[in-house]
Design a protein around this motif. Structure first.
Motif, PDB file in Angstrom:
ATOM      1  N   ALA A  16       1.513  16.811  13.143  1.00 50.56           N
ATOM      2  CA  ALA A  16       2.134  17.916  13.882  1.00 50.56           C
ATOM      3  C   ALA A  16       3.651  17.869  13.840  1.00 50.56           C
ATOM      4  CB  ALA A  16       1.651  17.885  15.335  1.00 50.56           C
ATOM      5  N   ARG A  17       4.217  16.797  13.311  1.00 44.08           N
ATOM      6  CA  ARG A  17       5.678  16.671  13.250  1.00 44.08           C
ATOM      7  C   ARG A  17       6.240  17.506  12.094  1.00 44.08           C
ATOM      8  NH1 ARG A  17       7.886  14.417  17.886  1.00 44.08           N
ATOM      9  NH2 ARG A  17       6.544  12.698  18.614  1.00 44.08           N
ATOM     10  N   PRO A  18       7.527  17.865  12.142  1.00 43.48           N
ATOM     11  CA  PRO A  18       8.134  18.646  11.043  1.00 43.48           C
ATOM     12  C   PRO A  18       8.065  17.883   9.728  1.00 43.48           C
ATOM     13  CG  PRO A  18       9.551  18.659  12.989  1.00 43.48           C
ATOM     14  CD  PRO A  18       8.459  17.660  13.267  1.00 43.48           C
ATOM     15  N   ASP A  19       7.947  18.613   8.623  1.00 42.70           N
ATOM     16  CA  ASP A  19       7.813  17.965   7.326  1.00 42.70           C
ATOM     17  C   ASP A  19       9.138  17.883   6.573  1.00 42.70           C
ATOM     18  OD1 ASP A  19       8.201  20.571   6.583  1.00 42.70           O
ATOM     19  OD2 ASP A  19       6.301  20.792   5.518  1.00 42.70           O
ATOM     20  N   HIS A  20      10.233  18.327   7.194  1.00 46.87           N
ATOM     21  CA  HIS A  20      11.549  18.199   6.560  1.00 46.87           C
ATOM     22  C   HIS A  20      12.254  16.954   7.090  1.00 46.87           C
ATOM     23  CE1 HIS A  20      13.586  19.394  10.299  1.00 46.87           C
ATOM     24  NE2 HIS A  20      12.625  20.316  10.419  1.00 46.87           N
ATOM     25  N   ALA A  21      13.241  16.491   6.369  1.00 42.68           N
ATOM     26  CA  ALA A  21      13.948  15.271   6.764  1.00 42.68           C
ATOM     27  C   ALA A  21      14.753  15.515   8.031  1.00 42.68           C
ATOM     28  CB  ALA A  21      14.882  14.829   5.643  1.00 42.68           C
ATOM     29  N   PRO A  22      14.765  14.564   8.954  1.00 39.31           N
ATOM     30  CA  PRO A  22      15.599  14.713  10.142  1.00 39.31           C
ATOM     31  C   PRO A  22      17.077  14.625   9.780  1.00 39.31           C
ATOM     32  CG  PRO A  22      14.629  12.524  10.078  1.00 39.31           C
ATOM     33  CD  PRO A  22      14.018  13.295   8.944  1.00 39.31           C
ATOM     34  N   GLU A  23      17.921  15.108  10.660  1.00 41.76           N
ATOM     35  CA  GLU A  23      19.357  15.011  10.424  1.00 41.76           C
ATOM     36  C   GLU A  23      19.753  13.541  10.298  1.00 41.76           C
ATOM     37  OE1 GLU A  23      21.814  17.321   9.979  1.00 41.76           O
ATOM     38  OE2 GLU A  23      20.089  18.675   9.756  1.00 41.76           O
ATOM     39  N   SER A  81       0.848  -1.183   0.000  1.00 39.41           N
ATOM     40  CA  SER A  81       0.000   0.000   0.000  1.00 39.41           C
ATOM     41  C   SER A  81       0.884   1.233   0.000  1.00 39.41           C
ATOM     42  CB  SER A  81      -0.897   0.016   1.252  1.00 39.41           C
ATOM     43  OG  SER A  81      -0.075   0.063   2.417  1.00 39.41           O
ATOM     44  N   PRO A  82       0.308   2.407  -0.306  1.00 33.17           N
ATOM     45  CA  PRO A  82       1.081   3.640  -0.133  1.00 33.17           C
ATOM     46  C   PRO A  82       1.584   3.805   1.297  1.00 33.17           C
ATOM     47  CG  PRO A  82      -0.872   4.052  -1.478  1.00 33.17           C
ATOM     48  CD  PRO A  82      -0.999   2.654  -0.954  1.00 33.17           C
ATOM     49  N   ASP A  83       0.782   3.361   2.281  1.00 33.59           N
ATOM     50  CA  ASP A  83       1.224   3.419   3.676  1.00 33.59           C
ATOM     51  C   ASP A  83       2.543   2.672   3.866  1.00 33.59           C
ATOM     52  OD1 ASP A  83      -0.903   4.895   4.556  1.00 33.59           O
ATOM     53  OD2 ASP A  83      -1.997   3.211   5.429  1.00 33.59           O
ATOM     54  N   LEU A  84       2.682   1.536   3.193  1.00 31.17           N
ATOM     55  CA  LEU A  84       3.896   0.743   3.361  1.00 31.17           C
ATOM     56  C   LEU A  84       5.121   1.496   2.840  1.00 31.17           C
ATOM     57  CD1 LEU A  84       5.244  -1.892   4.235  1.00 31.17           C
ATOM     58  CD2 LEU A  84       4.698  -2.845   1.989  1.00 31.17           C
ATOM     59  N   LEU A  85       4.989   2.157   1.696  1.00 28.65           N
ATOM     60  CA  LEU A  85       6.117   2.932   1.177  1.00 28.65           C
ATOM     61  C   LEU A  85       6.474   4.058   2.137  1.00 28.65           C
ATOM     62  CD1 LEU A  85       8.177   3.565  -1.002  1.00 28.65           C
ATOM     63  CD2 LEU A  85       6.399   4.823  -2.239  1.00 28.65           C
ATOM     64  N   VAL A  86       5.482   4.742   2.681  1.00 30.02           N
ATOM     65  CA  VAL A  86       5.735   5.802   3.666  1.00 30.02           C
ATOM     66  C   VAL A  86       6.442   5.225   4.885  1.00 30.02           C
ATOM     67  CG1 VAL A  86       4.639   7.410   5.275  1.00 30.02           C
ATOM     68  CG2 VAL A  86       3.842   7.285   2.906  1.00 30.02           C
ATOM     69  N   ALA A  87       5.967   4.088   5.360  1.00 27.54           N
ATOM     70  CA  ALA A  87       6.543   3.484   6.561  1.00 27.54           C
ATOM     71  C   ALA A  87       7.986   3.044   6.328  1.00 27.54           C
ATOM     72  CB  ALA A  87       5.686   2.303   7.006  1.00 27.54           C
ATOM     73  N   VAL A  88       8.250   2.420   5.175  1.00 20.79           N
ATOM     74  CA  VAL A  88       9.618   1.994   4.852  1.00 20.79           C
ATOM     75  C   VAL A  88      10.559   3.195   4.881  1.00 20.79           C
ATOM     76  CG1 VAL A  88      11.083   1.203   2.964  1.00 20.79           C
ATOM     77  CG2 VAL A  88       9.012  -0.072   3.550  1.00 20.79           C
ATOM     78  N   LEU A  89      10.182   4.255   4.177  1.00 24.86           N
ATOM     79  CA  LEU A  89      11.042   5.433   4.107  1.00 24.86           C
ATOM     80  C   LEU A  89      11.150   6.125   5.465  1.00 24.86           C
ATOM     81  CD1 LEU A  89       9.787   6.795   0.684  1.00 24.86           C
ATOM     82  CD2 LEU A  89      12.072   5.904   1.160  1.00 24.86           C
ATOM     83  N   GLY A  90      10.047   6.158   6.224  1.00 24.22           N
ATOM     84  CA  GLY A  90      10.087   6.785   7.541  1.00 24.22           C
ATOM     85  C   GLY A  90      11.054   6.095   8.477  1.00 24.22           C
ATOM     86  N   VAL A  91      11.055   4.766   8.477  1.00 22.61           N
ATOM     87  CA  VAL A  91      11.976   4.013   9.328  1.00 22.61           C
ATOM     88  C   VAL A  91      13.419   4.271   8.902  1.00 22.61           C
ATOM     89  CG1 VAL A  91      12.740   1.695   9.984  1.00 22.61           C
ATOM     90  CG2 VAL A  91      10.289   2.223   9.877  1.00 22.61           C
ATOM     91  N   LEU A  92      13.671   4.248   7.582  1.00 23.47           N
ATOM     92  CA  LEU A  92      15.032   4.464   7.088  1.00 23.47           C
ATOM     93  C   LEU A  92      15.518   5.876   7.404  1.00 23.47           C
ATOM     94  CD1 LEU A  92      14.856   2.682   3.610  1.00 23.47           C
ATOM     95  CD2 LEU A  92      15.685   1.754   5.777  1.00 23.47           C
ATOM     96  N   LYS A  93      14.667   6.862   7.241  1.00 24.22           N
ATOM     97  CA  LYS A  93      15.046   8.242   7.553  1.00 24.22           C
ATOM     98  C   LYS A  93      15.343   8.410   9.041  1.00 24.22           C
ATOM     99  CE  LYS A  93      12.263  10.471   3.881  1.00 24.22           C
ATOM    100  NZ  LYS A  93      12.940  11.700   3.446  1.00 24.22           N
ATOM    101  N   ALA A  94      14.646   7.656   9.884  1.00 22.31           N
ATOM    102  CA  ALA A  94      14.913   7.712  11.322  1.00 22.31           C
ATOM    103  C   ALA A  94      16.241   7.051  11.680  1.00 22.31           C
ATOM    104  CB  ALA A  94      13.776   7.049  12.088  1.00 22.31           C
ATOM    105  N   GLY A  95      16.813   6.289  10.723  1.00 21.13           N
ATOM    106  CA  GLY A  95      18.079   5.600  10.965  1.00 21.13           C
ATOM    107  C   GLY A  95      17.916   4.124  11.229  1.00 21.13           C
ATOM    108  N   GLY A  96      16.652   3.672  11.327  1.00 21.41           N
ATOM    109  CA  GLY A  96      16.414   2.282  11.683  1.00 21.41           C
ATOM    110  C   GLY A  96      16.367   1.351  10.490  1.00 21.41           C
ATOM    111  N   ALA A  97      16.023   0.098  10.766  1.00 21.78           N
ATOM    112  CA  ALA A  97      15.856  -0.938   9.743  1.00 21.78           C
ATOM    113  C   ALA A  97      14.445  -1.488   9.853  1.00 21.78           C
ATOM    114  CB  ALA A  97      16.869  -2.064   9.945  1.00 21.78           C
ATOM    115  N   TYR A  98      13.764  -1.629   8.724  1.00 25.28           N
ATOM    116  CA  TYR A  98      12.385  -2.100   8.773  1.00 25.28           C
ATOM    117  C   TYR A  98      12.323  -3.622   8.697  1.00 25.28           C
ATOM    118  CZ  TYR A  98      12.214  -2.665   3.612  1.00 25.28           C
ATOM    119  OH  TYR A  98      12.429  -3.060   2.308  1.00 25.28           O
TER     120      TYR A  98
END
Length: 822
Positions: free
Chosen positions: A347-354, A272-289
């Protein structure tokens, strides 16, 4: 090792005709009759001729991998003997030379292999027919020329010449080092070592994004083409900017929960589109999905979440509710529900975290079937996965404007290319509608509607859509006509499939990909431009960019072309290993040096393979009990372990046997505990609560005892074949009152008969009890597209399924109720 007599591997399959020598090659072998031969003979009370015979036996052993070598020897003066030698890698050359003299005995038995020492420079007219016969000059002649007479229906001249050269290598090294184990004697020349180990692995390639992370490539695309469509499902069309923004907010949220580098986050979401968002969100946070397929049983999901040590789980409220035990969630960490927590995420920032992770950090952990009875969590790095993706996209020019159907389960690593590979190129991921993900007709419809250009699945799924298109072919354009690249992996590809596919996708490049999850999706590649009528399988290919392949024997020595060995993978794609399983990691990932290769890290695949003379890899089978079911890895021992957990099962075994179509089907075998009864359907139902659907045997047999070999171990070859699937049917068919009634029942019954190979079906026969599985269900639905997989699982009998169709679709030929745009 097998106990039957060894045979040399051939270039072409053996026929029914008697072998006959038809051609000859010759080679000068320095040192063929130097003093060392006589010295070895004297040291073991043998003869120089027997030393030469021992070298041939060692060669056959090293070529075949078998321990029992049999050939007919003709020595000087015409003395004939049949030699049957027991040879192991631990045997010494000196010991084998002594044994050659002791076991030689006269006899009329024919043999496929022969050696002639002295007495004649060529094969005598009255010699028995041989596949290959080595001819050596008389010892006293001192000649250094040897000849190999061979059946040119089986062997190419180059193969025969190479075999003769290897005989010289083994003989030379054997007489120099007579007390070394045979496995340690040199078989390959230095030139061959360089060609097989270095030249064939000359894959170093500069690729885009070598030092980037997967999510950073997506971010680059979002900056370049923010309005381009990244993912489509039904009426939803989400752009790169929308996906990137949602992923950034999720990443900030996960950071706030403490997710950092290498932390694992479970994704309990379907494609789903949710899955793509979740995959990228985890990776941007530094984690592994960690992908968790919602179709898997709860017990297995629990094991996967625990085994991966997930610190958080991302899902939706309704799905997550299936992973709770009363009020206690399975995940002991944080639970992020995309619907319930929508306001907090917005409510979270919409830019990529460091950034906090680099290319050598983990990007995902995917589970495969495990031989220990538990799924194995495999930990992959950004660098290896991105190398694979960049290679494919660069090699085949995948770019903005391309699109791929997302048909792979999130728990299957082919989905990684669909979600992250296509978007890395700036293309579009097209997802099936909910409830129609298993409908080949829907796939064809989507391919036509969206002009899909790339196909990326296991062969079984392409076969399903081809069946649908073949059944519905008309004069109009093919729904697959826009495909320009077809990539298949995960299982054997039928030899006729490339030509069959080109009838509907004439401009598509057809690519076979091989590898293992432990090596970042794919490792080898072969583009099928034309099929060879002599092929028995599609070639496995050659190593991809920055990856390497080796085929080694049991002593980890490279084997020559044509000789079977185990396939090992190396290079940038290798996984970190199995998560928190150091012993298993050490067993399958090892350090290796040989000749010009030093300190190479290898992954042992368990695949049996051989090189062609040009370095092309041919896959032959497995060295263990792993099989592929619809492209998914299955360890038979894992299913056996779950079977043995049944309180009334004393012994258990599982085999993969070909069904009517030739595809492997799982069969379970059980022996009940004393005084207990076993209901096969109850056993199968219990398995379904702990294993994914593709790992549940379609048939479970109850045996009085397991067949045993002479040494008391399970004799898998003696496990009985299951009876022909007839449900409750006898040879006489079904009683009239149980025969299909009405247009729906008759239409469904016709499809089931063809798919299941059952002659007669009654109204209350169960599709799965008749030998059906998820793939056969999909095949049946190509003939009755009104049926969904969910319907079939819910209404598995003819009577119930037809009744449901009458309620939802009316009678055949009427207009069904509207189900929306998809």
């Amino acid at each position: 090792m097998s106990s039957h007599a060894a045979q040399l591997p051939t270039d072409r399959p053996r026929g029914v005709d008697d072998p006959a020598c038809r051609a000859v090659v010759r080679l000068e072998i320095p040192g063929l009759y130097d003093g060392a031969v006589g010295a070895v003979a004297a040291s073991c009370a043998s003869t120089p001729e027997n030393v030469l015979l021992a070298a041939f036996a060692a060669l056959v052993h090293r070529y075949s991998g078998e321990n029992h070598v049999e050939f007919r020897a003709v020595q000087e003066g015409g003395k004939e003997a049949l030699l049957r030698l027991s040879v192991t890698g631990g045997s010494t050359f000196r010991g084998l030379a002594g044994e050659a003299g002791a076991v030689a005995r006269p006899g009329p038995e024919p043999a496929r292999l022969g050696v002639r020492v002295g007495g004649a420079p060529a094969v005598a007219p009255d010699d028995p027919p041989y596949e290959a016969q080595l001819v050596l000059p008389a010892v006293e002649e001192g000649s250094r020329w040897a000849a190999l007479h061979f059946d040119d229906r089986l062997f190419d001249p180059a193969t025969a010449q190479r075999l003769l050269a290897h005989y010289g290598q083994l003989l030379t090294d054997g007489v120099r080092h007579p007390d070394r184990p045979l496995a340690e004697l040199t078989l390959l020349t230095e030139a061959e070592q360089r060609r097989f180990l270095l030249d064939w692995n000359d894959t170093a390639t500069a690729l885009p994004h070598e030092d980037a992370c997967l999510h950073e490539v997506f971010e680059e695309r979002a900056r370049q083409t923010p309005a381009a469509v990244a993912v489509v499902r039904g009426a939803d069309r989400l752009t790169y900017r929308e996906i990137d923004t949602a992923a950034n907010r999720l990443a900030h949220h996960l950071r706030g929960l403490g997710v950092g580098p290498d932390d694992r986050v479970g994704l309990f979401l379907g494609p789903s589109p949710d899955l793509l968002v979740a995959v990228l969100g985890v990776l941007k946070a530094g984690g592994a999905y960690v992908p968790l397929d919602p179709a898997y049983p709860r017990a297995r999901l629990t094991t996967m979440i625990t085994g991966a040590s997930c610190v958080a789980l991302i899902s939706r409220a309704e799905q997550a509710a299936t992973l709770t035990d009363g009020e206690h969630p399975v995940v002991r960490g944080h639970l992020v529900l995309l619907d319930r927590d929508a306001a907090a995420l917005a409510a979270r920032p919409d830019h990529a975290p460091e950034p906090v992770a680099g290319p050598d950090n983990l990007c995902y952990v995917i589970h495969t079937s495990g031989s220990t009875g538990r799924p194995k969590p495999i930990a992959l790095r950004h660098r290896g996965v991105l190398n694979n993706i960049a290679d494919l996209n660069t090699r085949f020019g995948v770019a903005a404007g391309d699109s791929v159907l997302g048909l792979s389960s999130p728990s299957f690593d082919m989905s990684v290319y669909e979600f992250l590979g296509m978007t890395a190129a700036g293309g579009t991921l097209v997802l099936p509608a909910p409830g129609r993900a298993k409908d080949p007709g829907h796939w064809a419809e989507l391919a036509a509607r969206h002009g899909v250009t790339v196909w990326n699945t296991a062969p079984a799924l392409l076969d399903l859509v081809l069946e649908h298109v073949e059944r519905t072919a008309a004069d109009g354009p093919s729904p697959l006509g826009t495909l320009r690249l077809i990539m298949l992996a995960g299982d054997w590809i039928p030899v006729k499939m490339p030509d069959r596919t080109r009838q509907f996708a004439p401009d598509a490049r057809f690519v076979s990909l091989g590898g293992a999850t432990e090596a970042s999706i794919y490792s080898t590649l072969y583009e099928v431009e034309a099929t060879d009528p002599a092929w028995t399988s599609i070639p496995y290919g050659r190593p991809m960019a920055n990856q390497r392949t080796y085929i080694l024997d049991e002593a980890l020595r490279p084997v020559p072309p044509g000789v079977a060995g185990e396939l090992y993978l190396a290079g940038d794609g290798l996984a970190v290993g199995y998560l928190d399983l150091p012993d298993l990691t050490a067993e399958r990932f090892l350090r290796w040096s040989y000749g010009p290769v030093t300190d190479e890290r290898l992954y042992r695949t368990g695949d049996l393979a051989r090189f062609g003379a040009d370095g092309l890899i041919e896959l032959l089978g497995r060295t263990d009990l792993q099989v592929k079911i619809h492209g998914l890895r299955v360890e038979l021992t894992e299913i056996e372990s779950v079977l043995r957990d049944h309180p009334r099962v004393k012994e258990a075994a599982v085999a993969a046997r070909p069904d009517r179509t030739g595809a492997p089907a799982l069969v379970g075998y059980t022996v009940p505990r004393e005084g207990e009864d076993l209901d096969p359907e109850e056993v199968r139902g219990r398995l379904a609560t702990r294993l994914p659907a593709h790992m549940v045997p379609g048939t479970v047999l109850v045996l009085p005892a397991m067949p045993l070999s002479p040494n008391g171990k399970l004799d898998r070859k003696a496990l009985p074949a299951p009876p022909s699937p007839r449900g409750r049917r006898q040879e006489g068919g079904v009683p009239e009152e149980e025969a299909p009634s009405g247009p729906w029942e008759e239409r469904i019954a016709a499809a089931w008969r063809e798919v299941l190979g059952v002659e007669a079906i009654g109204r209350d026969d169960d599709f799965f009890a008749l030998g059906g599985d998820s793939m056969k269900a999909l095949r049946s639905m190509t003939q009755v597209p009104e049926v969904t997989l969910v319907d079939l699982y819910r209404y598995p009998t003819l009577r119930k399924l037809a009744a449901n169709l009458r309620d939802t679709a009316g009678e055949p030929g009427t207009v069904p109720p509207s189900t929306g745009p998809e």
